[in-house]
Motif scaffolding. Structure first.
Motif, mmCIF file in Angstrom:
data_model
loop_
_atom_site.group_PDB
_atom_site.id
_atom_site.type_symbol
_atom_site.label_atom_id
_atom_site.label_comp_id
_atom_site.label_asym_id
_atom_site.label_seq_id
_atom_site.Cartn_x
_atom_site.Cartn_y
_atom_site.Cartn_z
ATOM 1 N N THR A 4 0.844 -1.198 0.000
ATOM 2 C CA THR A 4 0.000 0.000 0.000
ATOM 3 C C THR A 4 0.878 1.247 0.000
ATOM 4 O OG1 THR A 4 -0.089 0.133 2.400
ATOM 5 C CG2 THR A 4 -1.783 -1.208 1.320
ATOM 6 N N VAL A 5 0.274 2.373 -0.283
ATOM 7 C CA VAL A 5 1.011 3.632 -0.306
ATOM 8 C C VAL A 5 1.618 3.920 1.071
ATOM 9 C CG1 VAL A 5 0.797 6.130 -0.612
ATOM 10 C CG2 VAL A 5 -0.367 4.590 -2.190
ATOM 11 N N SER A 6 0.856 3.716 2.124
ATOM 12 C CA SER A 6 1.385 4.000 3.467
ATOM 13 C C SER A 6 2.536 3.059 3.825
ATOM 14 C CB SER A 6 0.269 3.922 4.518
ATOM 15 O OG SER A 6 -0.307 2.639 4.522
ATOM 16 N N ARG A 9 5.568 4.280 1.944
ATOM 17 C CA ARG A 9 6.124 5.454 2.598
ATOM 18 C C ARG A 9 7.016 5.054 3.769
ATOM 19 N NH1 ARG A 9 1.208 8.449 3.515
ATOM 20 N NH2 ARG A 9 0.904 9.002 1.355
ATOM 21 N N ILE A 27 3.059 -0.584 -6.076
ATOM 22 C CA ILE A 27 2.418 0.205 -5.027
ATOM 23 C C ILE A 27 0.941 0.354 -5.398
ATOM 24 C CG2 ILE A 27 2.398 2.407 -3.796
ATOM 25 C CD1 ILE A 27 5.391 2.649 -4.547
ATOM 26 N N ARG A 29 -3.120 1.668 -4.339
ATOM 27 C CA ARG A 29 -3.975 2.588 -3.581
ATOM 28 C C ARG A 29 -5.377 1.995 -3.602
ATOM 29 N NH1 ARG A 29 -3.668 8.194 -5.905
ATOM 30 N NH2 ARG A 29 -1.868 8.396 -4.562
ATOM 31 N N ARG A 30 -5.933 1.755 -2.437
ATOM 32 C CA ARG A 30 -7.263 1.143 -2.289
ATOM 33 C C ARG A 30 -7.356 -0.185 -3.051
ATOM 34 N NH1 ARG A 30 -8.951 6.379 -4.039
ATOM 35 N NH2 ARG A 30 -8.827 7.774 -2.271
ATOM 36 N N VAL A 34 -1.077 1.260 -8.728
ATOM 37 C CA VAL A 34 -0.968 2.606 -9.309
ATOM 38 C C VAL A 34 0.460 2.958 -9.726
ATOM 39 C CG1 VAL A 34 -2.999 3.549 -8.143
ATOM 40 C CG2 VAL A 34 -0.776 3.667 -7.030
#
Length: 77
Positions: A4-6, A9, A27, A29-30, A34
């Motif tokens: 996931t994006v988080s 990060r 990566i 998102r939801r 993406v």
């Protein structure tokens, strides 16, 4: 591997290392992919790369110019 994006990060350095070692890093998102992390290819710089394709004498840039050429270069005629 899909993260996931988080998570990306928080673990970017580890994900970069994984991509450099050849692992596919995506990566999401939801739940939808993406972005993809891929290593940038590095090429070695080689001096004289086109030397075989050049013809004629190679100018010596440290050699003094002739008077006519120097005058034209400096704007006089």
């Amino acid at each position: 591997m899909q993260v996931t994006v988080s998570t990306a990060r928080a673990n970017l350095s580890k994900l970069i290392d994984a991509a450099l070692s050849g692992e596919a890093v995506v990566i999401a998102r939801r739940g939808r992919p993406v972005a993809r992390l891929v290593p940038v290819p590095h090429r070695k710089f080689r001096i004289g790369l086109l030397s075989e394709q050049l013809s004629g004498p190679v100018p010596d840039f440290f050699e003094s110019l002739e008077e006519d050429d120097l005058s034209a270069w400096e704007g006089g005629r």
